[in-house]
Enzyme design. Structure first.
Site, mmCIF file in Angstrom:
data_model
loop_
_atom_site.group_PDB
_atom_site.id
_atom_site.type_symbol
_atom_site.label_atom_id
_atom_site.label_comp_id
_atom_site.label_asym_id
_atom_site.label_seq_id
_atom_site.Cartn_x
_atom_site.Cartn_y
_atom_site.Cartn_z
ATOM 1 C CG HIS A 48 -1.821 -1.094 1.423
ATOM 2 N ND1 HIS A 48 -1.661 -2.058 2.395
ATOM 3 C CD2 HIS A 48 -2.951 -1.424 0.750
ATOM 4 C CE1 HIS A 48 -2.659 -2.926 2.316
ATOM 5 N NE2 HIS A 48 -3.450 -2.572 1.328
ATOM 6 C CD GLN A 82 -14.171 -4.908 -1.725
ATOM 7 O OE1 GLN A 82 -14.407 -3.731 -1.974
ATOM 8 N NE2 GLN A 82 -12.966 -5.420 -1.862
ATOM 9 N N GLY A 96 -2.784 -1.532 -7.247
ATOM 10 C CA GLY A 96 -1.732 -2.544 -7.291
ATOM 11 C C GLY A 96 -2.019 -3.637 -8.310
ATOM 12 C CD GLN A 126 -9.366 -4.394 -6.481
ATOM 13 O OE1 GLN A 126 -10.159 -4.899 -5.711
ATOM 14 N NE2 GLN A 126 -8.248 -3.836 -6.067
ATOM 15 N NE ARG A 139 -7.864 -11.477 1.427
ATOM 16 C CZ ARG A 139 -9.114 -11.870 1.575
ATOM 17 N NH1 ARG A 139 -9.382 -12.998 2.175
ATOM 18 N NH2 ARG A 139 -10.106 -11.153 1.114
HETATM 19 P P1 AMP Z 1 -6.529 -3.678 -0.319
HETATM 20 O O1 AMP Z 1 -6.303 -2.933 0.954
HETATM 21 O O2 AMP Z 1 -6.120 -5.102 -0.243
HETATM 22 O O3 AMP Z 1 -7.897 -3.443 -0.890
HETATM 23 O O4 AMP Z 1 -5.522 -3.046 -1.364
HETATM 24 C C1 AMP Z 1 -5.528 -1.678 -1.661
HETATM 25 C C2 AMP Z 1 -4.639 -1.433 -2.854
HETATM 26 O O5 AMP Z 1 -3.324 -1.862 -2.559
HETATM 27 C C3 AMP Z 1 -5.088 -2.212 -4.098
HETATM 28 O O6 AMP Z 1 -4.929 -1.403 -5.251
HETATM 29 C C4 AMP Z 1 -4.138 -3.376 -4.106
HETATM 30 O O7 AMP Z 1 -3.939 -3.933 -5.383
HETATM 31 C C5 AMP Z 1 -2.870 -2.728 -3.577
HETATM 32 N N1 AMP Z 1 -1.958 -3.743 -3.047
HETATM 33 C C6 AMP Z 1 -2.251 -4.745 -2.176
HETATM 34 N N2 AMP Z 1 -1.182 -5.527 -1.964
HETATM 35 C C7 AMP Z 1 -0.181 -5.012 -2.725
HETATM 36 C C8 AMP Z 1 1.168 -5.376 -2.978
HETATM 37 N N3 AMP Z 1 1.723 -6.419 -2.376
HETATM 38 N N4 AMP Z 1 1.900 -4.614 -3.828
HETATM 39 C C9 AMP Z 1 1.350 -3.537 -4.448
HETATM 40 N N5 AMP Z 1 0.075 -3.139 -4.268
HETATM 41 C C10 AMP Z 1 -0.679 -3.864 -3.425
#
Ligand code: AMP
Length: 275
Positions: free
Chosen positions: A33, A57, A144, A150, A184
């Site tokens: 993030h 979601q 990401g 997504q 996770r």
């Molecule tokens: P989330 O909190 O899982 O909904 O992720 C929020 C954003 O962070 C999304 O755009 C994800 O794709 C991105 N993201 C999550 N994990 C990673 C990672 N390991 N590297 C880069 N971006 C990430």
């Protein structure tokens, strides 16, 4: 860093801001993030992050209930990364009384792979991103590649609604072991974390062998490799990176996508490669 919980105050504050770079998240922030915040910081005058665990979601109530929350630590990380604004809304702020849900045209992406395994998931993603974009009105949104499908879903939603925002896709941040960073991962014990490295190893093996093995065989052997350590492998597939369809003679770039369970936790990952 300014923190807003109410949409009205947040929108009022943003009114005078130009060049807004937006990073939507569900919190439990890690370097993945933060890398999005850092990328936004380089090109945008105002960097806005949201933390909102969107109930619509989650196709599995237990998954939603178990989603971790580490807001105080998240705030410290965002401040260290020079984020300007954090939006921390409640469910009622995002979906107020009278809010009308709609069905998004996702061009079939909501029924493939992640969409097939998690019915309703991408409609929920499209819905929350649409709402957040209405509130933030950024010029750029940083997402990401870790969540490859997504990004495609969001691009499709934006095109179908005619929203003027540039999507910046950012590389997946990984642990030194190769395991993709994910909120996770916090729910994995050390043994399961070590086992889950097999996801990245399997994808690397498939990419290393793609020139002398047919892709259906690669998928089959990749899945078998992962099944040796994972309690459940949902999919190990190679698809055209431009549309997630099966590879054809026209395909230029491919993507390996994996969803598998370790220690009761569902993990996804992917790697892109040139054909
Ligand atoms: P989330 O909190 O899982 O909904 O992720 C929020 C954003 O962070 C999304 O755009 C994800 O794709 C991105 N993201 C999550 N994990 C990673 C990672 N390991 N590297 C880069 N971006 C990430």
């Amino acid at each position: 860093m300014f923190i807003f919980r109410h949409a009205a105050d947040f929108q009022h504050f943003l009114k005078t801001k130009k060049e807004i770079g937006f990073v939507p998240t569900m919190g439990v922030l890690h370097q993945g993030h933060i890398s999005l915040i850092e990328t936004a910081r380089k090109t945008c005058e105002t960097v806005v992050c949201s933390i909102f665990v969107n109930p619509t979601q989650f196709n599995n109530q237990e998954d939603f209930d178990k989603y971790p929350n580490t807001i105080p630590a998240d705030i410290l990380k965002l401040e260290a990364a020079c984020c300007d604004v954090l939006f921390l809304p409640s469910v009622e702020e995002i979906y107020p009384k009278g809010y009308q849900a709609e069905v998004y045209d996702l061009n079939g992406l909501d029924f493939l792979l992640e969409g097939a395994e998690r019915p309703g998931h991408y409609q929920g993603v499209a819905q929350v991103v649409h709402r957040l974009l209405q509130l933030v009105q950024p010029s750029k949104m940083f997402m990401g590649l870790k969540d490859f499908q997504q990004i495609m879903v969001v691009k499709q939603m934006i095109a179908s609604k005619g929203i003027n925002v540039q999507i910046i896709s950012c590389e997946t941040e990984r642990e030194p072991s190769g395991l993709a960073m994910s909120s996770r991962n916090m729910r994995l014990n050390e043994m399961d974390k070590a086992k889950a490295v097999a996801i990245a190893d399997t994808m690397k093996w498939m990419i290393a062998n793609h020139q002398h093995m047919a892709w259906p065989l690669l998928e089959k052997e990749g899945k078998e490799k992962l099944q040796q350590v994972s309690e459940k492998v949902e999919y190990v597939v190679i698809r055209d990176a431009s549309n997630l369809e099966e590879l054809s003679a026209k395909s230029k770039q491919a993507v390996v996508l994996v969803a598998a369970w370790f220690g009761g936790v569902r993990l996804i990952d992917n790697m892109i490669f040139n054909l």
